[in-house]
Design an enzyme around this catalytic site. Structure first.
Site, mmCIF file in Angstrom:
data_model
loop_
_atom_site.group_PDB
_atom_site.id
_atom_site.type_symbol
_atom_site.label_atom_id
_atom_site.label_comp_id
_atom_site.label_asym_id
_atom_site.label_seq_id
_atom_site.Cartn_x
_atom_site.Cartn_y
_atom_site.Cartn_z
ATOM 1 N N GLY A 13 0.894 -1.474 -0.178
ATOM 2 C CA GLY A 13 -0.157 0.193 -0.259
ATOM 3 C C GLY A 13 0.702 1.253 -0.134
ATOM 4 N N ARG A 23 12.553 9.845 -2.878
ATOM 5 C CA ARG A 23 13.676 11.210 -3.936
ATOM 6 C C ARG A 23 15.226 10.924 -2.521
ATOM 7 N NH1 ARG A 23 13.742 15.956 -0.702
ATOM 8 N NH2 ARG A 23 14.090 17.897 -1.980
ATOM 9 N N VAL A 26 17.540 8.259 -4.050
ATOM 10 C CA VAL A 26 17.842 9.037 -6.142
ATOM 11 C C VAL A 26 19.125 10.104 -5.507
ATOM 12 C CG1 VAL A 26 17.350 10.217 -7.893
ATOM 13 C CG2 VAL A 26 15.970 8.288 -6.473
ATOM 14 N N ARG A 74 0.841 -5.014 -5.098
ATOM 15 C CA ARG A 74 0.408 -6.235 -4.769
ATOM 16 C C ARG A 74 1.011 -7.508 -5.740
ATOM 17 N NH1 ARG A 74 -0.556 -4.166 -0.035
ATOM 18 N NH2 ARG A 74 -2.550 -2.882 0.517
ATOM 19 N N CYS A 75 1.687 -7.657 -5.781
ATOM 20 C CA CYS A 75 2.204 -9.123 -6.641
ATOM 21 C C CYS A 75 2.179 -10.345 -5.705
ATOM 22 C CB CYS A 75 3.469 -8.650 -7.081
ATOM 23 S SG CYS A 75 4.937 -8.969 -8.543
ATOM 24 N N ASP A 105 5.441 -4.554 5.810
ATOM 25 C CA ASP A 105 5.844 -6.237 6.161
ATOM 26 C C ASP A 105 5.965 -7.256 5.160
ATOM 27 O OD1 ASP A 105 3.113 -6.316 6.358
ATOM 28 O OD2 ASP A 105 3.229 -7.464 8.278
ATOM 29 N N THR A 128 4.230 2.503 5.146
ATOM 30 C CA THR A 128 3.140 1.516 5.605
ATOM 31 C C THR A 128 2.832 2.922 6.092
ATOM 32 O OG1 THR A 128 1.844 -0.175 6.556
ATOM 33 C CG2 THR A 128 4.033 0.053 7.059
ATOM 34 N N ASP A 130 0.404 1.655 8.414
ATOM 35 C CA ASP A 130 -0.448 0.724 9.083
ATOM 36 C C ASP A 130 0.676 0.611 10.508
ATOM 37 O OD1 ASP A 130 -1.851 0.022 7.984
ATOM 38 O OD2 ASP A 130 -0.792 -1.771 6.993
ATOM 39 N N ASP A 132 3.273 -1.259 11.198
ATOM 40 C CA ASP A 132 3.412 -2.499 12.030
ATOM 41 C C ASP A 132 4.827 -3.056 12.329
ATOM 42 O OD1 ASP A 132 2.900 -2.430 9.157
ATOM 43 O OD2 ASP A 132 1.686 -4.320 9.230
ATOM 44 N N GLY A 173 -5.306 -0.558 9.380
ATOM 45 C CA GLY A 173 -4.041 -1.389 10.488
ATOM 46 C C GLY A 173 -3.276 -2.539 10.031
ATOM 47 N N ARG A 174 -4.941 -3.147 9.473
ATOM 48 C CA ARG A 174 -4.858 -4.274 9.233
ATOM 49 C C ARG A 174 -5.167 -5.388 10.026
ATOM 50 N NH1 ARG A 174 -3.373 -7.100 3.641
ATOM 51 N NH2 ARG A 174 -2.314 -4.793 2.562
ATOM 52 N N HIS A 252 -9.763 5.029 2.201
ATOM 53 C CA HIS A 252 -8.792 5.204 1.379
ATOM 54 C C HIS A 252 -8.206 6.557 2.061
ATOM 55 C CE1 HIS A 252 -8.696 0.490 0.155
ATOM 56 N NE2 HIS A 252 -7.669 0.994 0.144
HETATM 57 N N1 LIG Z 1 5.117 -13.494 1.862
HETATM 58 C C1 LIG Z 1 5.608 -13.457 0.981
HETATM 59 N N2 LIG Z 1 6.920 -13.748 0.215
HETATM 60 C C2 LIG Z 1 7.175 -13.264 -0.789
HETATM 61 N N3 LIG Z 1 6.456 -11.968 -1.344
HETATM 62 C C3 LIG Z 1 5.810 -10.961 -0.201
HETATM 63 C C4 LIG Z 1 5.388 -11.831 0.654
HETATM 64 N N4 LIG Z 1 4.406 -10.936 1.539
HETATM 65 C C5 LIG Z 1 4.393 -10.096 0.551
HETATM 66 N N5 LIG Z 1 5.268 -10.364 -0.753
HETATM 67 C C6 LIG Z 1 5.233 -9.278 -1.827
HETATM 68 O O1 LIG Z 1 5.126 -8.115 -1.759
HETATM 69 C C7 LIG Z 1 3.815 -7.403 -2.130
HETATM 70 C C8 LIG Z 1 3.476 -6.077 -0.739
HETATM 71 O O2 LIG Z 1 3.218 -7.243 0.034
HETATM 72 P P1 LIG Z 1 1.815 -6.579 1.044
HETATM 73 O O3 LIG Z 1 0.758 -6.538 0.285
HETATM 74 O O4 LIG Z 1 1.602 -7.204 2.291
HETATM 75 O O5 LIG Z 1 2.377 -4.744 1.702
HETATM 76 P P2 LIG Z 1 2.913 -4.572 2.594
HETATM 77 O O6 LIG Z 1 4.683 -4.154 2.135
HETATM 78 O O7 LIG Z 1 2.796 -5.194 4.073
HETATM 79 O O8 LIG Z 1 2.219 -2.987 2.832
HETATM 80 P P3 LIG Z 1 0.962 -2.487 3.785
HETATM 81 O O9 LIG Z 1 0.526 -3.405 4.073
HETATM 82 O O10 LIG Z 1 1.156 -0.998 3.916
HETATM 83 O O11 LIG Z 1 -0.068 -1.921 2.224
HETATM 84 C C9 LIG Z 1 2.445 -8.309 -1.932
HETATM 85 O O12 LIG Z 1 2.414 -7.851 -2.882
HETATM 86 C C10 LIG Z 1 4.262 -9.811 -2.516
HETATM 87 O O13 LIG Z 1 4.537 -9.077 -3.911
HETATM 88 O O1 LIG Z 2 -5.659 -1.192 -0.832
HETATM 89 P P1 LIG Z 2 -5.967 -1.946 -0.680
HETATM 90 O O2 LIG Z 2 -4.928 -3.044 -1.501
HETATM 91 O O3 LIG Z 2 -7.858 -2.311 -0.656
HETATM 92 O O4 LIG Z 2 -5.440 -2.444 0.825
HETATM 93 C C1 LIG Z 2 -5.934 -1.702 2.196
HETATM 94 C C2 LIG Z 2 -5.033 -1.831 2.932
HETATM 95 O O5 LIG Z 2 -3.756 -1.518 3.182
HETATM 96 C C3 LIG Z 2 -3.236 -0.905 4.009
HETATM 97 O O6 LIG Z 2 -4.139 0.136 3.864
HETATM 98 C C4 LIG Z 2 -1.888 -1.303 3.984
HETATM 99 O O7 LIG Z 2 -1.238 -2.514 4.554
HETATM 100 C C5 LIG Z 2 -4.214 -1.550 5.240
HETATM 101 O O8 LIG Z 2 -4.375 -1.043 5.665
HETATM 102 C C6 LIG Z 2 -5.534 -2.012 4.344
HETATM 103 O O9 LIG Z 2 -5.952 -2.784 5.367
HETATM 104 MG MG LIG Z 3 1.503 -4.504 5.344
#
Ligand SMILES: Nc1ncnc2c1ncn2[C@@H]1O[C@H](COP(=O)(O)OP(=O)(O)OP(=O)(O)O)[C@@H](O)[C@H]1O
Ligand SMILES: O=P(O)(O)OC[C@H]1O[C@](O)(CO)[C@@H](O)[C@@H]1O
Ligand SMILES: [Mg+2]
Length: 321
Positions: A13, A23, A26, A74-75, A105, A128, A130, A132, A173-174, A252
């Site tokens: 996110g 920035r 870079v 998210r991949c 995380d 993030t 969150d 967290d 905050g997930r 959002h």
């Molecule tokens: N266990 C994992 N192994 C490999 N890649 C991962 C794993 N968990 C997450 N990723 C990669 O990181 C991307 C982002 O992870 P995630 O959606 O959990 O968000 P985040 O980095 O925790 O940020 P946020 O929680 O703020 O959205 C995933 O879409 C995936 O590509």
């Molecule tokens: O934007 P998306 O993919 O719906 O994800 C929402 C999630 O992403 C966050 O905004 C950041 O991890 C969480 O607080 C929320 O649960």
């Molecule tokens: Mg996260």
């Protein structure tokens, strides 16, 4: 020692201050005479070979912007060893010798696997809302998000007080209650419901009724999304108290907006730190802030531990309510 080229990316996110961090990465690298590539759209762009060289101008007019100019995603494919190998090869063919990942995380977990499997030097920054990420009490963007929530609470209190209503505010905050706790305390909420602490709706409702009997005109309940649906909790509260209740799910809106000074400053400082570290040959570190100071946390420790909610804040929220 990395001398030629590094890459920077944002993932997961978006969060306000990611731009300021990228920035700083870079401009610091360029200042040190190192080429910088930007990977667009997180790990998806790494797999799609969507990578371009950045200049100082590429990061102009960004410090004040929310979101991320690099894009994010998210991949799911990056969760497979084959996906990570494919991404790695796109870096190697450009001579990229180190990677700065700005994300939450999950993104840092992906980075830790990439490092382990390929030996590519990686430095992480916690990006993030969150808050967290283990080993630190701040993540880039959590301050702006908390300010947005507090602004909403201020407005909701006006109308709640006018109507003598109970107002529930569901925040992001997930699985973590950090963002809810920060904004609940700063917003003067009567109750902050978080996933880390069991709560009892019956006793909360009894307390609210007693407050109203004593003359209180409103009650603000901040609900972390991980603690349950504010809509459902709101229904139960209205039924049990008999007091008119409304629910706002902020959604959002909490993720956007111009970053606060705190997020801009900390993101800039962490971005510089990350660039200097990766250029000097460091790897597997996440830089963050803890108790106001920059800390470097081992990447594997950061992703293998779950951050707990500070019990002093839990107590403070109750004492001040
Ligand atoms: N266990 C994992 N192994 C490999 N890649 C991962 C794993 N968990 C997450 N990723 C990669 O990181 C991307 C982002 O992870 P995630 O959606 O959990 O968000 P985040 O980095 O925790 O940020 P946020 O929680 O703020 O959205 C995933 O879409 C995936 O590509
Ligand atoms: O934007 P998306 O993919 O719906 O994800 C929402 C999630 O992403 C966050 O905004 C950041 O991890 C969480 O607080 C929320 O649960
Ligand atoms: Mg996260």
């Amino acid at each position: 020692m990395i001398k030629k080229a590094i890459a920077v990316m944002t993932s997961g996110g978006d969060s306000p201050g990611m731009n300021a961090a990228a920035r700083a990465v870079v401009r610091t690298a360029l200042y040190e005479g190192v080429k910088v590539y930007g990977i667009n759209n997180g790990y998806q762009g790494m797999l799609d070979d969507d990578i371009e060289e950045l200049t100082s101008r590429s990061v102009s007019d960004l410090i004040q912007r929310g979101g991320t100019f690099l894009g994010t995603a998210r991949c799911p494919e990056f969760k497979t060893p084959e996906g990570r190998r494919k991404g790695f090869e796109n870096l190697v063919k450009r001579g990229i010798e180190g990677l700065v990942i700005i994300g939450g995380d999950g993104s840092l977990t992906g980075g830790s696997l990439l490092s382990k499997e390929t030996g590519l030097p990686i430095v992480g920054l916690p990006g993030t809302i969150d808050n967290d990420v283990w080993g630190m009490d701040y993540t880039i963007g959590c301050d702006t998000a908390a300010n947005t929530i507090v602004d909403a609470i201020n407005k909701l209190r006006d109308t709640a007080s006018a109507h003598r209503r109970i107002m529930l505010v569901e925040v992001m905050g997930r699985n973590s209650g950090w963002l809810a706790m920060m904004s609940g305390i700063a917003g003067g909420a009567e109750f902050v419901l978080v996933p880390e602490v069991k709560f009892n709706i019956d006793s909360m409702c009894e307390e609210i009724k007693a407050m109203y009997d004593a003359g209180k005109r409103y009650s603000i309940i901040v609900v972390a999304e991980g603690a349950g649906s504010a809509i459902e909790i709101g229904k139960a509260v209205e039924e049990k108290t008999g007091i008119d209740t409304r629910v706002s799910v902020l959604g959002h809106i909490q993720r956007g907006g111009s970053p606060t000074v705190e997020d801009r400053m900390k993101a800039s400082m962490l971005g510089e730190k990350a660039a200097l570290a990766i250029i000097s040959g460091a790897s597997d570190i996440v830089f963050g802030f803890n108790e106001g100071k920059v800390v470097g946390v081992n990447l594997f420790e950061a992703v293998n531990n779950t951050k707990t909610l500070n019990p002093e804040l839990v107590r403070l929220a109750r004492v001040l309510a």
